[in-house]
Enzyme design. Structure first.
Site, PDB file in Angstrom:
ATOM      1  N   ASP A   3       0.846  -1.191   0.000  1.00 44.61           N
ATOM      2  CA  ASP A   3       0.000   0.000   0.000  1.00 44.61           C
ATOM      3  C   ASP A   3       0.887   1.248   0.000  1.00 44.61           C
ATOM      4  O   ASP A   3       1.878   1.322   0.743  1.00 44.61           O
ATOM      5  CB  ASP A   3      -0.887   0.006   1.251  1.00 44.61           C
ATOM      6  CG  ASP A   3      -1.858   1.174   1.264  1.00 44.61           C
ATOM      7  OD1 ASP A   3      -2.865   1.100   0.550  1.00 44.61           O
ATOM      8  OD2 ASP A   3      -1.578   2.159   1.974  1.00 44.61           O
ATOM      9  N   LEU A   4       0.557   2.216  -0.866  1.00 42.07           N
ATOM     10  CA  LEU A   4       1.323   3.462  -0.906  1.00 42.07           C
ATOM     11  C   LEU A   4       0.976   4.317   0.309  1.00 42.07           C
ATOM     12  O   LEU A   4      -0.213   4.502   0.631  1.00 42.07           O
ATOM     13  CB  LEU A   4       1.014   4.246  -2.192  1.00 42.07           C
ATOM     14  CG  LEU A   4       1.837   3.871  -3.429  1.00 42.07           C
ATOM     15  CD1 LEU A   4       1.488   2.485  -3.921  1.00 42.07           C
ATOM     16  CD2 LEU A   4       1.643   4.902  -4.530  1.00 42.07           C
ATOM     17  N   ASP A  45      -4.648   2.470  -4.521  1.00 42.25           N
ATOM     18  CA  ASP A  45      -3.191   2.496  -4.358  1.00 42.25           C
ATOM     19  C   ASP A  45      -2.680   1.222  -3.688  1.00 42.25           C
ATOM     20  O   ASP A  45      -1.609   1.227  -3.085  1.00 42.25           O
ATOM     21  CB  ASP A  45      -2.782   3.720  -3.545  1.00 42.25           C
ATOM     22  CG  ASP A  45      -3.410   3.736  -2.155  1.00 42.25           C
ATOM     23  OD1 ASP A  45      -4.437   3.062  -1.971  1.00 42.25           O
ATOM     24  OD2 ASP A  45      -2.869   4.413  -1.262  1.00 42.25           O
TER      25      ASP A  45
END
Length: 520
Positions: free
Chosen positions: A403-404, A446
């Site tokens: 996950d960003l 994302d």
């Protein structure tokens, strides 16, 4: 490493795209080419042991292929087919698959399995047309495709393949290494057309064959080329030159045991002498060609020789027995031509089916792709996670959930266009760290998932490399981008949903521990 380099700076073996023991495979292959099939099998078996010890899988494949060709040369078609099927299962690349399909097509044809032959050949044709037409492996696969089509007497297909090979081989030169086989394909095609009464089409193929062999003779005299050129000229009516070339070539070809071209020389002499009214001498030449047909004769050669011999017998004696014989032979020739056309139609139908299936497969792949990043999409994720439920213990599988960090802030501060760029760059990093068998997908927004073929230790290592690569990359000039990663490994009895929830829980832990970290 320096100890392995010779005094003049050269490596101890040539550096090639093939395996380090490739010269051993070439040696065994030359044995097949020179008629030493039994010796080639013994050599291939010995070299396979060495290749297995050093782990040279590429050379092992070439050696197995060579052994298959040797068995084919010895008429052991069933054993050769088993090896071909083994090679197909372990093809590895599309070109390897295409070449093996062509070889198997030839073996199926020799066993009378026409449907399997055409299916394999059609599949190979689709694979060859879908990839770049460059490189040794592509040429090798195209050669096998043309050879299989030739054995099936599908001259249209073979000639088109040789056209392409010649164009790729010598785009700016007058001759190509494939010229002779191309000319021979056109030559036999022309002879067969003449025998079924399609005279103008026959002359067109024969003229083109003569043009190719004529250029070769201008470039460099060769008895094989002389024989093919003489036969085309004889059938076109230039009997004086045909006789001269054929007489020059016939004895060297017989002495050198180059029997296919020796048969061509005898045919050229027979046709030339018959045109001059020397019927008994003509008949002797056709009989000589027939006698040589027990040495590796192509399927289409015997009908050609038989037709020319029956035509000569009819001119020698126009009695009822000779007319009956000629009508019988002519009927057989026309029936063989009809069967040939049936095979050609079968290949076209099989090709259409393969193209439809290939188009369907492409459409399915596109449905599974995320248009922004080019990775698999949520649908692909659902498919892969469902496979976990059906999984029997077939090796390690580890899930990386990525996950960003603070991605919403990136979008808010720098625009959604910058965010899209960031997602594409992260996808590029993921692809760079995926090995054969790994799958990376964009799960949502994302979030990304990597299905990794490896244990927890390998998963942790790959996750750390991805995290470090993202942190070090200049994804956005204005901002430093980082990711958090959760790692979970499958164990027998664990469902796909449970595996994902475990990875999600560890991603949550990574976020809570300060982000830009891996939790495993």
């Amino acid at each position: 490493m320096a100890d392995w380099i010779s005094a003049d700076g050269r490596l101890p073996v040539p550096v090639t795209a093939y395996g380090p023991l490739h010269l051993l495979a070439l040696r065994a292959h030359r044995m097949v080419d020179t008629g030493q099939a039994q010796q080639a099998i013994a050599a291939a078996d010995a070299y396979l042991v060495i290749a297995g010890i050093v782990g040279d899988s590429r050379t092992a494949r070439f050696l197995t292929q060579t052994k298959m060709y040797a068995l084919l040369a010895m008429g052991r078609i069933g054993e050769a087919t088993i090896l071909g099927e083994d090679l197909l299962r372990a093809a590895g690349t599309l070109l390897n698959e295409a070449k093996t399909l062509c070889d198997l097509a030839q073996l199926h044809l020799l066993r009378g399995h026409y449907i399997d032959c055409m299916r394999n050949l059609a599949r190979a044709g689709v694979l060859l047309s879908s990839g770049p037409a460059r490189g040794d492996r592509h040429r090798s696969a195209m050669c096998s495709y043309a050879e299989a089509a030739t054995v099936a007497e599908m001259y249209e297909t073979a000639a088109a393949a040789y056209d392409q090979l010649c164009a790729d081989d010598a785009p700016n030169r007058p001759t190509s290494s494939f010229d002779l086989v191309h000319a021979v394909t056109l030559l036999y095609w022309g002879l067969r057309l003449a025998h079924v009464g399609r005279t103008e089409e026959a002359r067109s193929r024969l003229r083109r064959s003569a043009e190719i062999t004529g250029r070769r003779l201008d470039h460099r005299p060769d008895v094989n080329v002389m024989a093919a050129h003489a036969l085309a000229l004889a059938k076109l009516g230039d009997t004086a030159m045909a006789e001269k070339l054929a007489r020059e070539a016939v004895m060297p070809l017989r002495t050198g045991e180059t029997y296919q071209y020796a048969r061509m020389a005898h045919l050229a002499l027979g046709i030339s002498l018959r045109a001059q009214g020397q019927l008994h001498e003509s008949r002797r030449e056709f009989i000589a060609a027939r006698d040589l047909s027990e040495y590796g004769c192509r399927p289409d050669e015997r009908p050609i020789i038989r037709f020319e011999l029956a035509l000569t017998a009819l001119q020698l004696d126009d009695g009822q027995p000779s007319r009956d014989l000629f009508e019988t032979v002519e009927g057989q020739v026309r029936e063989l031509w009809r069967l040939r056309l049936q095979r050609l139609a079968m290949l076209r139908q099989a090709g259409q089916r393969e193209e439809i299936e290939a188009a369907h497969a492409r459409a399915e792949r596109e449905v599974m792709l995320d248009p922004l990043t080019g990775l698999g999409n949520r649908r692909k994720f659902d498919l892969l996670i469902a496979e976990v439920d059906r999984r029997v213990d077939r090796g390690s599988l580890t899930l990386l959930l990525i996950d960003l960090d603070h991605f919403k802030a990136v979008n808010d501060a720098y625009s959604h266009s910058a965010g899209d760029h960031a997602l594409r760059e992260v996808a590029t990093i993921l692809r760079a760290h995926c090995r054969a068998g790994d799958e990376a997908v964009r799960y949502a927004g994302d979030e990304f998932v990597v299905f990794l073929r490896g244990n927890l230790s390998a998963g942790r290592e790959v996750a750390e490399r991805i995290r470090t690569a993202v942190a070090a990359a200049q994804v956005l000039p204005e901002a430093r981008l980082t990711v958090s990663v959760g790692v979970a490994t499958w164990s027998p009895g664990l469902t796909g949903d449970a595996l994902f929830r475990t990875a999600d829980g560890r991603l949550y832990a990574a976020k809570w521990s300060g982000r830009n970290t891996t939790a495993a």
